[in-house]
Design an enzyme around this catalytic site. Structure first.
Site, PDB file in Angstrom:
ATOM      1  N   ASP A  32     -37.447 -37.374  13.097  1.00 47.94           N
ATOM      2  CA  ASP A  32     -36.793 -38.821  12.772  1.00 47.94           C
ATOM      3  C   ASP A  32     -35.474 -39.150  13.016  1.00 47.94           C
ATOM      4  O   ASP A  32     -34.729 -38.253  13.306  1.00 47.94           O
ATOM      5  CB  ASP A  32     -36.984 -38.749  10.883  1.00 47.94           C
ATOM      6  CG  ASP A  32     -36.985 -40.233  10.744  1.00 47.94           C
ATOM      7  OD1 ASP A  32     -37.195 -41.058  11.253  1.00 47.94           O
ATOM      8  OD2 ASP A  32     -36.619 -40.294   9.229  1.00 47.94           O
ATOM      9  N   ARG A  36     -32.331 -45.355  14.524  1.00 47.52           N
ATOM     10  CA  ARG A  36     -31.268 -45.358  14.390  1.00 47.52           C
ATOM     11  C   ARG A  36     -30.184 -44.918  15.327  1.00 47.52           C
ATOM     12  O   ARG A  36     -29.206 -45.463  15.468  1.00 47.52           O
ATOM     13  CB  ARG A  36     -30.844 -44.735  12.907  1.00 47.52           C
ATOM     14  CG  ARG A  36     -31.373 -45.453  11.676  1.00 47.52           C
ATOM     15  CD  ARG A  36     -31.472 -44.567  10.320  1.00 47.52           C
ATOM     16  NE  ARG A  36     -32.796 -43.740  10.359  1.00 47.52           N
ATOM     17  CZ  ARG A  36     -33.104 -42.682   9.853  1.00 47.52           C
ATOM     18  NH1 ARG A  36     -32.114 -42.040   8.880  1.00 47.52           N
ATOM     19  NH2 ARG A  36     -34.222 -42.185  10.009  1.00 47.52           N
ATOM     20  N   TRP A  37     -30.451 -43.920  15.914  1.00 54.73           N
ATOM     21  CA  TRP A  37     -29.962 -43.365  17.002  1.00 54.73           C
ATOM     22  C   TRP A  37     -29.671 -44.517  18.216  1.00 54.73           C
ATOM     23  O   TRP A  37     -28.359 -44.610  18.653  1.00 54.73           O
ATOM     24  CB  TRP A  37     -30.764 -42.119  17.755  1.00 54.73           C
ATOM     25  CG  TRP A  37     -29.555 -41.506  18.894  1.00 54.73           C
ATOM     26  CD1 TRP A  37     -28.857 -40.586  18.727  1.00 54.73           C
ATOM     27  CD2 TRP A  37     -29.910 -41.734  20.203  1.00 54.73           C
ATOM     28  NE1 TRP A  37     -28.600 -40.170  19.991  1.00 54.73           N
ATOM     29  CE2 TRP A  37     -29.030 -40.844  20.900  1.00 54.73           C
ATOM     30  CE3 TRP A  37     -30.664 -42.633  21.049  1.00 54.73           C
ATOM     31  CZ2 TRP A  37     -28.953 -40.758  22.367  1.00 54.73           C
ATOM     32  CZ3 TRP A  37     -30.399 -42.668  22.202  1.00 54.73           C
ATOM     33  CH2 TRP A  37     -29.512 -41.739  22.772  1.00 54.73           C
ATOM     34  N   HIS A  49     -36.737 -43.496  21.325  1.00 55.37           N
ATOM     35  CA  HIS A  49     -37.825 -42.738  21.593  1.00 55.37           C
ATOM     36  C   HIS A  49     -38.013 -42.034  22.794  1.00 55.37           C
ATOM     37  O   HIS A  49     -38.415 -40.908  23.135  1.00 55.37           O
ATOM     38  CB  HIS A  49     -39.228 -43.630  21.677  1.00 55.37           C
ATOM     39  CG  HIS A  49     -39.419 -44.241  20.176  1.00 55.37           C
ATOM     40  ND1 HIS A  49     -39.352 -43.569  19.001  1.00 55.37           N
ATOM     41  CD2 HIS A  49     -39.782 -45.508  19.750  1.00 55.37           C
ATOM     42  CE1 HIS A  49     -39.423 -44.465  18.009  1.00 55.37           C
ATOM     43  NE2 HIS A  49     -39.831 -45.551  18.436  1.00 55.37           N
ATOM     44  N   LEU A 143     -47.676 -20.160  23.055  1.00 50.91           N
ATOM     45  CA  LEU A 143     -47.555 -20.822  21.742  1.00 50.91           C
ATOM     46  C   LEU A 143     -48.386 -21.725  21.834  1.00 50.91           C
ATOM     47  O   LEU A 143     -48.804 -22.587  22.860  1.00 50.91           O
ATOM     48  CB  LEU A 143     -46.075 -21.768  22.090  1.00 50.91           C
ATOM     49  CG  LEU A 143     -45.750 -22.720  21.012  1.00 50.91           C
ATOM     50  CD1 LEU A 143     -45.300 -22.575  20.030  1.00 50.91           C
ATOM     51  CD2 LEU A 143     -44.319 -23.667  22.033  1.00 50.91           C
TER      52      LEU A 143
HETATM   53  C1  FPP Z   1     -39.112 -41.434  14.101  1.00 46.61           C
HETATM   54  O1  FPP Z   1     -38.059 -42.096  14.365  1.00 46.61           O
HETATM   55  C2  FPP Z   1     -40.145 -41.077  15.457  1.00 46.61           C
HETATM   56  C3  FPP Z   1     -41.275 -41.501  15.896  1.00 46.61           C
HETATM   57  C4  FPP Z   1     -42.148 -42.547  14.903  1.00 46.61           C
HETATM   58  C5  FPP Z   1     -41.967 -41.126  17.239  1.00 46.61           C
HETATM   59  C6  FPP Z   1     -41.617 -39.946  17.612  1.00 46.61           C
HETATM   60  C7  FPP Z   1     -41.820 -39.807  18.879  1.00 46.61           C
HETATM   61  C8  FPP Z   1     -41.039 -39.231  19.909  1.00 46.61           C
HETATM   62  C9  FPP Z   1     -40.141 -38.177  19.490  1.00 46.61           C
HETATM   63  C10 FPP Z   1     -41.068 -39.461  21.611  1.00 46.61           C
HETATM   64  C11 FPP Z   1     -42.383 -38.880  22.168  1.00 46.61           C
HETATM   65  C12 FPP Z   1     -43.201 -37.841  21.540  1.00 46.61           C
HETATM   66  C13 FPP Z   1     -43.993 -37.018  22.278  1.00 46.61           C
HETATM   67  C14 FPP Z   1     -44.405 -35.871  21.409  1.00 46.61           C
HETATM   68  C15 FPP Z   1     -43.664 -36.957  23.698  1.00 46.61           C
HETATM   69  P1  FPP Z   1     -37.870 -43.574  13.823  1.00 46.61           P
HETATM   70  O2  FPP Z   1     -38.364 -44.534  14.882  1.00 46.61           O
HETATM   71  O3  FPP Z   1     -38.708 -43.744  12.694  1.00 46.61           O
HETATM   72  O4  FPP Z   1     -36.319 -43.727  13.539  1.00 46.61           O
HETATM   73  P2  FPP Z   1     -35.557 -44.582  12.552  1.00 46.61           P
HETATM   74  O5  FPP Z   1     -36.082 -43.925  11.262  1.00 46.61           O
HETATM   75  O6  FPP Z   1     -34.274 -44.314  12.778  1.00 46.61           O
HETATM   76  O7  FPP Z   1     -35.908 -45.898  12.656  1.00 46.61           O
END
Ligand code: FPP
Length: 257
Positions: A32, A36-37, A49, A143
């Site tokens: 998560d 925000r990052w 992302h 793994l």
């Molecule tokens: C949550 O951060 C993250 C996601 C909903 C997507 C996760 C995807 C990745 C890490 C990249 C691609 C994945 C793979 C497996 C290659 P958020 O967008 O909810 O962040 P926020 O809460 O700060 O808005």
């Protein structure tokens, strides 16, 4: 240079504190904080992302090197379909490109790819790429990396209950025989052990419909670090913290010793 040296020494230290005989058998992560990052840096969410996918690579390699046998990543929830269309499209594209790019990493590290969730809801191109990589890596043993995609734990439980009900109706299972193992066999995670350690990044302290059944006795670890900043170092810290906990599974401390 000096800074790199200090980082290397510190990271050696924390890694050396890990007991390899006490590793979590199943580590699950709610990744998560990508949005925000990115916002903090004045960039679009998609940039977060993208950086997040680099963190995925770090953590997958870190787990493979340590000897963690099962890693499950919450990559896209059933609720994430409600995000802006463009963000969903970018995430799907990122999935395809990451899968294509990381086949070598998976093969080099003897990693088997697995996926859980409502996979048929994924765009055809994503589904196909996913199935290709799952097929290519199916014999790997170091793994098991499970991607939770279009995944929701309530949806998984509903699906399991429906399947079991049909078997009861057709006299394949008798209701008295329904126990934990029957439930486990009907979950998307059917071949995975219970989660031992669940990490959530970004400071949020909730489960968000992730592996509700499987985390019954998991240790929970929350960190303020946003997912794109999460490194092998943070992974080691979480595991060291986990290994200091007393897992009693309902027993008393005295019983354990
Ligand atoms: C949550 O951060 C993250 C996601 C909903 C997507 C996760 C995807 C990745 C890490 C990249 C691609 C994945 C793979 C497996 C290659 P958020 O967008 O909810 O962040 P926020 O809460 O700060 O808005």
């Amino acid at each position: 240079m000096a800074e790199n040296l200090v980082t290397a020494i510190f990271s050696m230290d924390i890694k050396d504190q890990i007991h390899t005989n006490l590793l979590p058998k199943h580590l699950a992560i709610i990744m998560d904080g990508n949005g925000r990052w990115a916002k903090q840096k004045g960039k679009l969410r998609v940039f977060g992302h993208q950086k997040g996918s680099e963190a995925v690579k770090q953590v997958v390699e870190g787990c493979a090197e340590l000897g963690v046998k099962n890693l499950t990543l919450y990559a896209f929830s059933t609720e994430n379909w409600n995000r802006p269309k463009l963000e969903v499209q970018m995430l799907m594209r990122l999935l395809i490109s990451s899968l294509k790019k990381e086949i070598k990493t998976l093969l080099d590290n003897n990693i088997k790819l697995n996926a859980i969730g409502n996979l048929k809801d994924l765009p055809v191109k994503v589904y196909k790429e996913l199935m290709d990589v799952i097929e290519i890596t199916k014999s790997n043993t170091n793994l098991t990396l499970t991607l939770a995609l279009s995944y929701g734990s309530r949806d998984e439980l509903i699906n399991a209950i429906k399947q079991i009900s049909i078997k009861v109706k057709n006299n394949i299972i008798s209701p008295e025989k329904i126990d934990e193992s029957v439930i486990n066999e009907h979950l998307y995670t059917q071949n995975l052990p219970d989660v031992d350690l669940l990490i959530r990044t970004s400071g949020e302290q909730r489960i968000s419909n992730f592996l509700l059944w499987q985390i019954a006795y998991a240790e929970l670890y929350f960190t303020n670090v946003f997912w794109p900043d999460f490194t092998k170092q943070h992974l080691y810290e979480a595991i060291v913290n986990y290994q200091k906990r007393e897992r009693r599974f309902g027993k008393t401390s005295e019983q354990l010793s």
